[in-house]
Write an enzyme that holds these catalytic residues in place. Structure first.
Site, mmCIF file in Angstrom:
data_model
loop_
_atom_site.group_PDB
_atom_site.id
_atom_site.type_symbol
_atom_site.label_atom_id
_atom_site.label_comp_id
_atom_site.label_asym_id
_atom_site.label_seq_id
_atom_site.Cartn_x
_atom_site.Cartn_y
_atom_site.Cartn_z
ATOM 1 N N HIS A 139 0.855 -1.187 0.000
ATOM 2 C CA HIS A 139 0.000 0.000 0.000
ATOM 3 C C HIS A 139 0.886 1.230 0.000
ATOM 4 O O HIS A 139 1.940 1.240 0.638
ATOM 5 C CB HIS A 139 -0.886 0.008 1.259
ATOM 6 N N ASP A 142 -7.841 -5.522 0.073
ATOM 7 C CA ASP A 142 -8.313 -6.435 -0.966
ATOM 8 C C ASP A 142 -7.952 -7.893 -0.718
ATOM 9 O O ASP A 142 -8.427 -8.772 -1.424
ATOM 10 C CB ASP A 142 -7.748 -6.006 -2.338
HETATM 11 N N1 CMC Z 1 4.091 -7.613 -4.091
HETATM 12 C C1 CMC Z 1 5.413 -7.667 -4.138
HETATM 13 N N2 CMC Z 1 6.210 -6.597 -4.002
HETATM 14 C C2 CMC Z 1 5.613 -5.420 -3.817
HETATM 15 C C3 CMC Z 1 4.207 -5.302 -3.748
HETATM 16 C C4 CMC Z 1 3.441 -6.461 -3.889
HETATM 17 N N3 CMC Z 1 2.124 -6.424 -3.857
HETATM 18 N N4 CMC Z 1 3.899 -4.001 -3.555
HETATM 19 C C5 CMC Z 1 5.035 -3.325 -3.510
HETATM 20 N N5 CMC Z 1 6.090 -4.186 -3.673
HETATM 21 C C6 CMC Z 1 7.518 -3.854 -3.668
HETATM 22 C C7 CMC Z 1 7.952 -3.339 -5.043
HETATM 23 O O1 CMC Z 1 8.373 -4.375 -5.885
HETATM 24 C C8 CMC Z 1 9.072 -2.410 -4.652
HETATM 25 O O2 CMC Z 1 10.199 -3.175 -4.345
HETATM 26 P P1 CMC Z 1 11.692 -2.619 -4.661
HETATM 27 O O3 CMC Z 1 11.833 -1.377 -3.833
HETATM 28 O O4 CMC Z 1 12.582 -3.731 -4.259
HETATM 29 O O5 CMC Z 1 11.718 -2.329 -6.139
HETATM 30 C C9 CMC Z 1 8.577 -1.784 -3.340
HETATM 31 O O6 CMC Z 1 7.712 -2.773 -2.768
HETATM 32 C C10 CMC Z 1 7.805 -0.497 -3.528
HETATM 33 O O7 CMC Z 1 6.801 -0.742 -4.504
HETATM 34 P P2 CMC Z 1 5.979 0.374 -5.268
HETATM 35 O O8 CMC Z 1 5.247 -0.263 -6.400
HETATM 36 O O9 CMC Z 1 6.870 1.532 -5.566
HETATM 37 O O10 CMC Z 1 4.969 0.824 -4.139
HETATM 38 P P3 CMC Z 1 3.723 1.730 -4.364
HETATM 39 O O11 CMC Z 1 3.548 2.530 -3.142
HETATM 40 O O12 CMC Z 1 3.806 2.477 -5.657
HETATM 41 O O13 CMC Z 1 2.598 0.620 -4.540
HETATM 42 C C11 CMC Z 1 0.613 -0.501 -4.655
HETATM 43 C C12 CMC Z 1 1.395 0.544 -3.910
HETATM 44 C C13 CMC Z 1 -0.694 -0.769 -3.917
HETATM 45 C C14 CMC Z 1 0.273 -0.006 -6.074
HETATM 46 C C15 CMC Z 1 1.447 -1.789 -4.756
HETATM 47 O O14 CMC Z 1 1.757 -2.246 -3.460
HETATM 48 C C16 CMC Z 1 0.766 -2.877 -5.554
HETATM 49 O O15 CMC Z 1 0.824 -2.866 -6.785
HETATM 50 N N6 CMC Z 1 0.097 -3.864 -4.863
HETATM 51 C C17 CMC Z 1 -0.608 -4.919 -5.547
HETATM 52 C C18 CMC Z 1 -1.970 -4.437 -6.026
HETATM 53 C C19 CMC Z 1 -2.933 -4.226 -4.897
HETATM 54 O O16 CMC Z 1 -3.079 -5.063 -4.017
HETATM 55 N N7 CMC Z 1 -3.641 -3.101 -4.945
HETATM 56 C C20 CMC Z 1 -4.643 -2.729 -3.942
HETATM 57 C C21 CMC Z 1 -4.201 -1.544 -3.170
HETATM 58 S S1 CMC Z 1 -5.141 -1.228 -1.688
HETATM 59 C C22 CMC Z 1 -6.745 -0.941 -2.185
HETATM 60 C C23 CMC Z 1 -6.946 0.095 -3.209
HETATM 61 O O17 CMC Z 1 -6.211 1.083 -3.329
HETATM 62 O O18 CMC Z 1 -7.925 -0.060 -3.921
#
Ligand code: CMC
Length: 378
Positions: free
Chosen positions: A261, A315
């Site tokens: 998140h 989720d």
């Molecule tokens: N699985 C594996 N690694 C992850 C995940 C995940 N779900 N989320 C983040 N990371 C890692 C990512 O690979 C990165 O690692 P590194 O620094 O080594 O490259 C680090 O954590 C930071 O990731 P980011 O993508 O820059 O983080 P963000 O703040 O942009 O992402 C997010 C937030 C929700 C988009 C992301 O965690 C994600 O894509 N999660 C999976 C989709 C999901 O479950 N979405 C629902 C979000 S909550 C409800 C909503 O908003 O509707």
């Protein structure tokens, strides 16, 4: 003008001042108008919480009864909207059907009397009342059935489950569904809420505001993740397969759906409540083999990436709850929208109170002074 540092995705940049909800992502705290989510989930109802968010205070008994009655009496959708929905392809995603139907409401109520509290209340009531009817109607119509008329004697959550499954729901399932709506109704400046506020800032009508937010909610990085969690659990299929599956995905830098998140760096408090709701449902209606797989996914993910602040989000467990209620997987995100519409409307109202059209800037990284090349010379 001060030039700010460019932040992709506006990460950490305040886009509005708001008193609607608050998140402390380090401590796992979520409050609506200052009230902790755990308290609302235990004591409130979805419509009372929607009132709290939109009008800024808990309603009196009388105010709540009036609001509930108004919602109940506006649940029916116009024949013309129903006929329009009948023309949608059955294979289309229900989020697309919902976005089109919400936008179509604007054709019938296009007046934009945005300074009139009666107009605002009518729009709030109409949208909260009809969105569930539209979701249920599309579900029945794509199966070839006629939509079921809403039942005024059932409360908001029970009526939706009734319209969807064509039978009166068990009271525990209806109460748990109502709590799910409370958990999903609002969450600060997420992508769909930002969309809603940007659209609202142009002073367009609230149906366009909700339609644009529905479109944003549908993506897999936002509300669409709940569907993908179930698909992932089905693909993993056994507890023994969890470790190799995660190993492979994490090595490829793939995202594990339902984890991570932008704001929470601990387990999302809504995931903790949803996990407990899933257990209550399994107790009464029998277990689900995917729950054991989900627990193993959480255990291994915590071990492997917990140090990066990646934990289950809202989720991760919601799909298991909805599955037990007989809600099809591709309706999980529309169900999220049924709840979130009240949050979007709270932001619509707040945006109108101190409006300035959103017009951010960009960092141009293209070329200048390029000569036009004639088409036969390219
Ligand atoms: N699985 C594996 N690694 C992850 C995940 C995940 N779900 N989320 C983040 N990371 C890692 C990512 O690979 C990165 O690692 P590194 O620094 O080594 O490259 C680090 O954590 C930071 O990731 P980011 O993508 O820059 O983080 P963000 O703040 O942009 O992402 C997010 C937030 C929700 C988009 C992301 O965690 C994600 O894509 N999660 C999976 C989709 C999901 O479950 N979405 C629902 C979000 S909550 C409800 C909503 O908003 O509707």
């Amino acid at each position: 003008m001060t030039v700010c540092e460019y932040k992709p995705g506006l990460e950490g940049i305040p886009a509005a001042q708001s008193s609607i909800s608050y998140v402390d992502g380090q401590k796992g705290v979520l409050e609506y108008r200052g009230i902790r989510i755990e308290e609302l989930a235990g004591k409130s109802t979805f419509l009372e919480t929607a009132y709290l968010l939109i009008w800024g205070k808990l309603p009196t008994k009388e105010e709540l009864v009036d609001f509930e009655k108004e919602i109940a009496s506006h649940r029916r959708i116009k024949y013309r909207i129903r006929d329009m929905m009948k023309c949608f392809p059955e294979s289309g995603h229900p989020m697309d059907a919902l976005q089109a139907s919400a936008a179509a409401l604007g054709l019938f109520y296009s007046r934009r009397d945005l300074h009139n509290p009666v107009y605002i209340r009518d729009a709030v009531v109409r949208l909260i009342a009809t969105i569930p009817t539209m979701v249920a109607a599309f579900q029945l119509m794509r199966k070839g059935n006629d939509p079921v008329k809403p039942r005024d004697d059932l409360n908001y959550a029970a009526n939706f489950l009734y319209m969807l499954n064509e039978k009166e729901p068990d009271p525990l399932a209806a109460r748990i569904f109502d709590i799910c709506l409370i958990l999903h109704v609002e969450h600060t400046m997420n992508a769909s809420t930002f969309s809603a506020r940007v659209t609202a800032s142009t002073l367009t009508d609230p149906y366009a505001v909700v339609a644009s937010a529905v479109g944003t909610l549908g993506g897999p990085l936002h509300g669409g993740a709940n569907e993908e969690v179930i698909q992932m659990l089905e693909e993993i299929d056994s507890v023994d397969n969890v470790a190799p599956y995660l190993e492979d995905r994490l090595q490829k830098k793939a995202k594990i759906m339902g984890f991570g998140h932008r704001v929470y760096k601990v387990k999302d408090p809504r995931a903790t409540i949803l996990q407990d709701l899933a257990l209550q449902l399994f107790d009464k209606f029998g277990s689900d083999k995917y729950y054991a797989i989900a627990q193993e996914v959480e255990r291994i993910m915590t071990e492997k990436v917990g140090n990066k602040g990646i934990y289950p989000n809202v989720d991760f467990y919601s799909g298991l709850v909805y599955r037990k209620m007989g809600i099809p997987t591709d309706l999980f995100t529309p169900v999220f929208a049924i709840a979130r519409v009240a949050g979007w409307l709270a932001h619509w109202k707040e945006q109108l109170e101190e409006n300035r059209i959103f017009r951010p800037t960009q960092v141009y990284n293209g070329l200048h002074g390029i000569a036009y090349t004639a088409i036969d010379q390219r």
